[in-house]
Design a protein around this motif. Structure first.
Motif, PDB file in Angstrom:
ATOM      1  N   SER A  29      -4.197  -0.012  -7.851  1.00  0.00           N
ATOM      2  CA  SER A  29      -5.287   0.910  -7.557  1.00  0.00           C
ATOM      3  C   SER A  29      -4.660   2.280  -7.315  1.00  0.00           C
ATOM      4  N   VAL A  30      -5.003   3.245  -8.165  1.00  0.00           N
ATOM      5  CA  VAL A  30      -4.324   4.538  -8.125  1.00  0.00           C
ATOM      6  C   VAL A  30      -5.194   5.626  -7.508  1.00  0.00           C
ATOM      7  N   ASP A  31      -4.552   6.539  -6.812  1.00  0.00           N
ATOM      8  CA  ASP A  31      -5.183   7.764  -6.355  1.00  0.00           C
ATOM      9  C   ASP A  31      -4.830   8.869  -7.333  1.00  0.00           C
ATOM     10  N   TYR A  32      -5.705   9.823  -7.451  1.00  0.00           N
ATOM     11  CA  TYR A  32      -5.444  10.998  -8.278  1.00  0.00           C
ATOM     12  C   TYR A  32      -5.953  12.215  -7.528  1.00  0.00           C
ATOM     13  N   ARG A  33      -5.521  13.380  -7.962  1.00  0.00           N
ATOM     14  CA  ARG A  33      -5.992  14.604  -7.326  1.00  0.00           C
ATOM     15  C   ARG A  33      -7.471  14.781  -7.638  1.00  0.00           C
ATOM     16  N   GLU A  72       0.814  -1.215   0.000  1.00  0.00           N
ATOM     17  CA  GLU A  72       0.000   0.000   0.000  1.00  0.00           C
ATOM     18  C   GLU A  72       0.846   1.264   0.000  1.00  0.00           C
ATOM     19  N   ASN A  73       0.245   2.319  -0.524  1.00  0.00           N
ATOM     20  CA  ASN A  73       0.811   3.678  -0.492  1.00  0.00           C
ATOM     21  C   ASN A  73       2.190   3.777  -1.113  1.00  0.00           C
ATOM     22  N   VAL A  74       2.318   3.250  -2.315  1.00  0.00           N
ATOM     23  CA  VAL A  74       3.557   3.357  -3.079  1.00  0.00           C
ATOM     24  C   VAL A  74       3.490   4.660  -3.878  1.00  0.00           C
ATOM     25  N   PRO A  75       4.451   5.572  -3.682  1.00  0.00           N
ATOM     26  CA  PRO A  75       4.403   6.834  -4.439  1.00  0.00           C
ATOM     27  C   PRO A  75       4.742   6.602  -5.913  1.00  0.00           C
ATOM     28  N   TYR A  76       3.923   7.155  -6.795  1.00  0.00           N
ATOM     29  CA  TYR A  76       4.216   7.029  -8.226  1.00  0.00           C
ATOM     30  C   TYR A  76       4.508   8.370  -8.881  1.00  0.00           C
ATOM     31  N   ALA A  77       4.178   9.457  -8.224  1.00  0.00           N
ATOM     32  CA  ALA A  77       4.492  10.786  -8.759  1.00  0.00           C
ATOM     33  C   ALA A  77       4.288  11.823  -7.665  1.00  0.00           C
ATOM     34  N   SER A  78       4.830  12.994  -7.910  1.00  0.00           N
ATOM     35  CA  SER A  78       4.614  14.134  -7.026  1.00  0.00           C
ATOM     36  C   SER A  78       4.306  15.331  -7.910  1.00  0.00           C
ATOM     37  N   VAL A  79       3.157  15.976  -7.643  1.00  0.00           N
ATOM     38  CA  VAL A  79       2.723  17.102  -8.462  1.00  0.00           C
ATOM     39  C   VAL A  79       2.374  18.259  -7.542  1.00  0.00           C
ATOM     40  N   ASN A  80       3.029  19.385  -7.745  1.00  0.00           N
ATOM     41  CA  ASN A  80       2.771  20.586  -6.939  1.00  0.00           C
ATOM     42  C   ASN A  80       2.821  20.293  -5.442  1.00  0.00           C
ATOM     43  N   GLY A  81       3.774  19.491  -5.028  1.00  0.00           N
ATOM     44  CA  GLY A  81       3.935  19.170  -3.617  1.00  0.00           C
ATOM     45  C   GLY A  81       2.996  18.096  -3.099  1.00  0.00           C
TER      46      GLY A  81
END
Length: 157
Positions: A126-130, A64-73
């Motif tokens: 399973s991805v999270d998005y803004r 769980e909670n694997v970072p795949y990107a960082s956008v605007n902090g």
């Protein structure tokens, strides 16, 4: 006259870019639907792989909670569901985009489906998005985030 023509031209460009983004989203969703329609054993048959019924994985490894990107902090995360007894075998992958009309819910709503597919021999993400917020995260930020997730999956497969 020139101002009216410029406004009409920019409206056409906006509609074209929205059509392109919607087409990209439909392509991702149709890939997920294809993966759901054809069980893992059918896909293996299509690729000429053979496996015995005893090799079907029964347990799941969840990361769980694997970072795949960082956008605007903002760090974007995904969950990975994979068969425990996979070994070095190549298996199909599915990327889940949670529902909620781009405005609500999160990746945890896909947990049950991810575990089900992992038990069936798939690796799923399973991805999270803004989430959509008028000024902060307007459209197409959500599509961009999903595209980043697919790129991450392809790069880390």
């Amino acid at each position: 006259m020139i101002v009216a023509m410029k406004a009409q031209f920019s409206r056409r460009i906006t509609i074209r870019s929205m059509k392109r983004q919607i087409f990209s989203l439909l392509a991702v969703l149709s890939g997920a639907a294809f993966a759901l329609l054809f069980p893992a054993r059918d896909l293996r048959a299509l690729t000429q792989e053979t496996s015995s019924p005893k090799s079907k994985p029964q347990s799941v490894i969840v990361t769980e909670n694997v970072p795949y990107a960082s956008v605007n902090g903002i760090t974007l995360l995904l969950d990975i569901y994979q068969p425990a007894a996979r070994g070095t075998q190549v298996v199909p992958a599915v990327v889940f985009i949670h529902g909620g009309g781009w405005t609500s819910f999160d990746k945890s709503t896909m947990r049950g489906m991810g575990q089900f597919l992992a038990r069936s021999g798939f690796v799923s993400f399973s991805v999270d998005y803004r989430l959509f917020e008028h000024k902060a995260n307007g459209w197409p930020a959500q599509l961009d985030d999903v595209q980043r997730a697919v790129r991450w999956v392809r790069a880390n497969a």
